[in-house]
Design an enzyme around this catalytic site. Sequence first.
Site, PDB file in Angstrom:
ATOM      1  N   HIS A  41       0.854  -1.180   0.000  1.00 33.34           N
ATOM      2  CA  HIS A  41       0.000   0.000   0.000  1.00 33.34           C
ATOM      3  C   HIS A  41       0.887   1.225   0.000  1.00 33.34           C
ATOM      4  CE1 HIS A  41      -3.121   2.819   1.213  1.00 33.34           C
ATOM      5  NE2 HIS A  41      -3.975   1.913   0.783  1.00 33.34           N
ATOM      6  N   ASP A  96      -7.942  -5.515   0.158  1.00 30.19           N
ATOM      7  CA  ASP A  96      -8.436  -6.308  -0.965  1.00 30.19           C
ATOM      8  C   ASP A  96      -8.047  -7.768  -0.905  1.00 30.19           C
ATOM      9  OD1 ASP A  96      -9.777  -4.287  -2.281  1.00 30.19           O
ATOM     10  OD2 ASP A  96      -7.880  -3.457  -2.977  1.00 30.19           O
TER      11      ASP A  96
HETATM   12  N1  ACO Z   1       4.205  -7.403  -4.914  1.00 30.84           N
HETATM   13  C1  ACO Z   1       5.548  -7.411  -5.063  1.00 30.84           C
HETATM   14  N2  ACO Z   1       6.339  -6.343  -4.879  1.00 30.84           N
HETATM   15  C2  ACO Z   1       5.722  -5.206  -4.512  1.00 30.84           C
HETATM   16  C3  ACO Z   1       4.330  -5.112  -4.332  1.00 30.84           C
HETATM   17  C4  ACO Z   1       3.565  -6.283  -4.534  1.00 30.84           C
HETATM   18  N3  ACO Z   1       2.244  -6.269  -4.369  1.00 30.84           N
HETATM   19  N4  ACO Z   1       4.019  -3.858  -3.969  1.00 30.84           N
HETATM   20  C5  ACO Z   1       5.167  -3.169  -3.941  1.00 30.84           C
HETATM   21  N5  ACO Z   1       6.205  -3.991  -4.263  1.00 30.84           N
HETATM   22  C6  ACO Z   1       7.649  -3.644  -4.256  1.00 30.84           C
HETATM   23  C7  ACO Z   1       8.030  -2.860  -5.489  1.00 30.84           C
HETATM   24  O1  ACO Z   1       8.472  -3.708  -6.541  1.00 30.84           O
HETATM   25  C8  ACO Z   1       9.164  -2.007  -4.949  1.00 30.84           C
HETATM   26  O2  ACO Z   1      10.302  -2.810  -4.812  1.00 30.84           O
HETATM   27  P1  ACO Z   1      11.783  -2.168  -5.093  1.00 30.84           P
HETATM   28  O3  ACO Z   1      11.964  -1.137  -4.027  1.00 30.84           O
HETATM   29  O4  ACO Z   1      12.686  -3.322  -4.995  1.00 30.84           O
HETATM   30  O5  ACO Z   1      11.724  -1.573  -6.480  1.00 30.84           O
HETATM   31  C9  ACO Z   1       8.700  -1.668  -3.524  1.00 30.84           C
HETATM   32  O6  ACO Z   1       7.848  -2.783  -3.146  1.00 30.84           O
HETATM   33  C10 ACO Z   1       7.917  -0.364  -3.409  1.00 30.84           C
HETATM   34  O7  ACO Z   1       6.859  -0.425  -4.343  1.00 30.84           O
HETATM   35  P2  ACO Z   1       6.192   0.817  -5.053  1.00 30.84           P
HETATM   36  O8  ACO Z   1       5.597   0.378  -6.356  1.00 30.84           O
HETATM   37  O9  ACO Z   1       7.120   1.979  -5.053  1.00 30.84           O
HETATM   38  O10 ACO Z   1       5.039   1.139  -4.021  1.00 30.84           O
HETATM   39  P3  ACO Z   1       3.814   2.061  -4.302  1.00 30.84           P
HETATM   40  O11 ACO Z   1       3.517   2.749  -3.032  1.00 30.84           O
HETATM   41  O12 ACO Z   1       4.022   2.906  -5.503  1.00 30.84           O
HETATM   42  O13 ACO Z   1       2.668   1.017  -4.681  1.00 30.84           O
HETATM   43  C11 ACO Z   1       0.755  -0.313  -4.649  1.00 30.84           C
HETATM   44  C12 ACO Z   1       1.590   0.737  -3.904  1.00 30.84           C
HETATM   45  C13 ACO Z   1       0.359   0.209  -6.046  1.00 30.84           C
HETATM   46  C14 ACO Z   1      -0.543  -0.562  -3.878  1.00 30.84           C
HETATM   47  C15 ACO Z   1       1.576  -1.610  -4.783  1.00 30.84           C
HETATM   48  O14 ACO Z   1       1.950  -2.082  -3.511  1.00 30.84           O
HETATM   49  C16 ACO Z   1       0.861  -2.698  -5.574  1.00 30.84           C
HETATM   50  O15 ACO Z   1       0.906  -2.697  -6.803  1.00 30.84           O
HETATM   51  N6  ACO Z   1       0.152  -3.654  -4.870  1.00 30.84           N
HETATM   52  C17 ACO Z   1      -0.592  -4.664  -5.534  1.00 30.84           C
HETATM   53  C18 ACO Z   1      -1.921  -4.105  -5.985  1.00 30.84           C
HETATM   54  C19 ACO Z   1      -2.878  -3.897  -4.851  1.00 30.84           C
HETATM   55  O16 ACO Z   1      -3.077  -4.771  -4.011  1.00 30.84           O
HETATM   56  N7  ACO Z   1      -3.516  -2.711  -4.838  1.00 30.84           N
HETATM   57  C20 ACO Z   1      -4.512  -2.368  -3.844  1.00 30.84           C
HETATM   58  C21 ACO Z   1      -4.100  -1.169  -3.084  1.00 30.84           C
HETATM   59  S1  ACO Z   1      -5.240  -0.874  -1.785  1.00 30.84           S
HETATM   60  C22 ACO Z   1      -6.581  -0.154  -2.497  1.00 30.84           C
HETATM   61  O17 ACO Z   1      -6.560   0.459  -3.525  1.00 30.84           O
HETATM   62  C23 ACO Z   1      -7.865  -0.334  -1.774  1.00 30.84           C
END
Ligand code: ACO
Length: 436
Positions: free
Chosen positions: A312, A370
Amino acid sequence: MSGSNSGVTVTLTMDGMERTARLPLIPGTIGPSVADIRKMYGELGIFTFDPGYGGTAACDSKITYIDGDEGVLLHRGYPIEELAEHSTFLEVAYLLLNGDLPNAAENEEFHEGVTRHTMLHEQLRSFFNGFRRDAHPMAVLCGVVGAMSAFYHDSLDINDENHRRISAFRLIAKLPTIAAWAYKYSIGQPFIYPRNDLGYAENFLHMLNAVPAEPYHVNPILARAMDRILILHADHEQNASTSTVRLAGSTGANPFACIAAGIASLWGPAHGGANEAVLKMLAEIGHVSHIPDFIEKVKDKHSSVRLMGFGHRVYKNYDPRAKIMQRTCHEVLGELGIKGDPLLDLAAELEKIALHDEYFVSRKLYPNVDFYSGIILKAMGIPTSMFTALFAVARTVGWISQWKEMIEDPAQRIGRPRQVYTGSPRRGFVPIEARG
Ligand code: ACO
């Protein structure tokens, strides 16, 4: 922005230059203070760069507070756990819109206000026929909600408090009807009209599941679970879709157009589409024995596979809503007599592994709301394609509350981010025959 200055300033000095800017510090009631950079460009001639707005407060708001490190979510000061346990969705809607929980008379009046707007203008019915039967419900929702501004001309003046109030009632009341009809249309069943003798969640389940040929009784445990799911999704501060609604609303666009924009933004798999994506992911994994391979793919930077339902932007701890959702999930499966559901087993195993794996631990990736909501909804017989539409029904309350707060702020102005330009410097036009 109407945030008041604390009297404390942050001083910003540009390396190698004499110029310094003193940025006022604006305190929040709780949580970190923010540096007010509005005059920074004037004083230093520079902007801030913050793609994704992870370090930027775009507004001040009294509605929702999140402490992502501690896993805290408060609506108007009330913890989400207490609201989910003791309140109802419509009470929470009143709270978000008006700032306080309703007393008995206010509660009754609010229920009456919502109930009296549940039916759609009959001509909106024909709108549905224009869509293909296999249209995604979010496409239908986006189109029909956008079209509402062509039907309810009497509540479009955003500067009229009464118009704003009626638009809020209309949106909160009609979203379940539109979402349920989008579903009925996709499966070729007759539309079921709202029943105002039922509660909000009960009526929604009724419109989704009933058919005119026989009576349909809504299971009260499932109605309560649905109500709780709606509470948990009602608002979440300045997330992507809420920011979209605020940005659209800042131009003076009508509330129906703004909520349609919010629905479009919510649709993406990184946001509201995640619960649908969780189920697709679990189906793809198929069996507990395939989890290690899947986790390896998630960790592989070249694969672009993510563990859906994890991570998140704000929570770097357990999402408090995920804990409530996990409990609700067990209640629903128990009520429905579903034991040893393979998807739930898979989800539990995935959660266990991810919570101990260094990759997820070091990045503070915890299950989000979720992760479990998809499993509950599936058990309740809600088709996967409807998950995000259901989220939109709930979030409409948050969107309209945030929109209302913005419109009522005397300091409100059009949202207009800047950029750092990295394209070509100025150059002269080259005639086509002279281009290489
Ligand atoms: N699976 C694997 N790796 C992940 C995930 C994941 N679900 N989420 C983040 N990471 C990793 C990224 O690859 C990154 O790694 P790095 O530092 O080695 O490059 C690090 O964690 C940080 O990730 P960001 O993408 O910078 O985090 P951001 O805050 O932009 O993304 C998000 C948040 C979009 C929710 C992300 O965690 C994601 O895509 N999750 C899966 C989708 C999801 O469940 N969304 C629901 C959100 S809640 C809602 O809307 C109600």
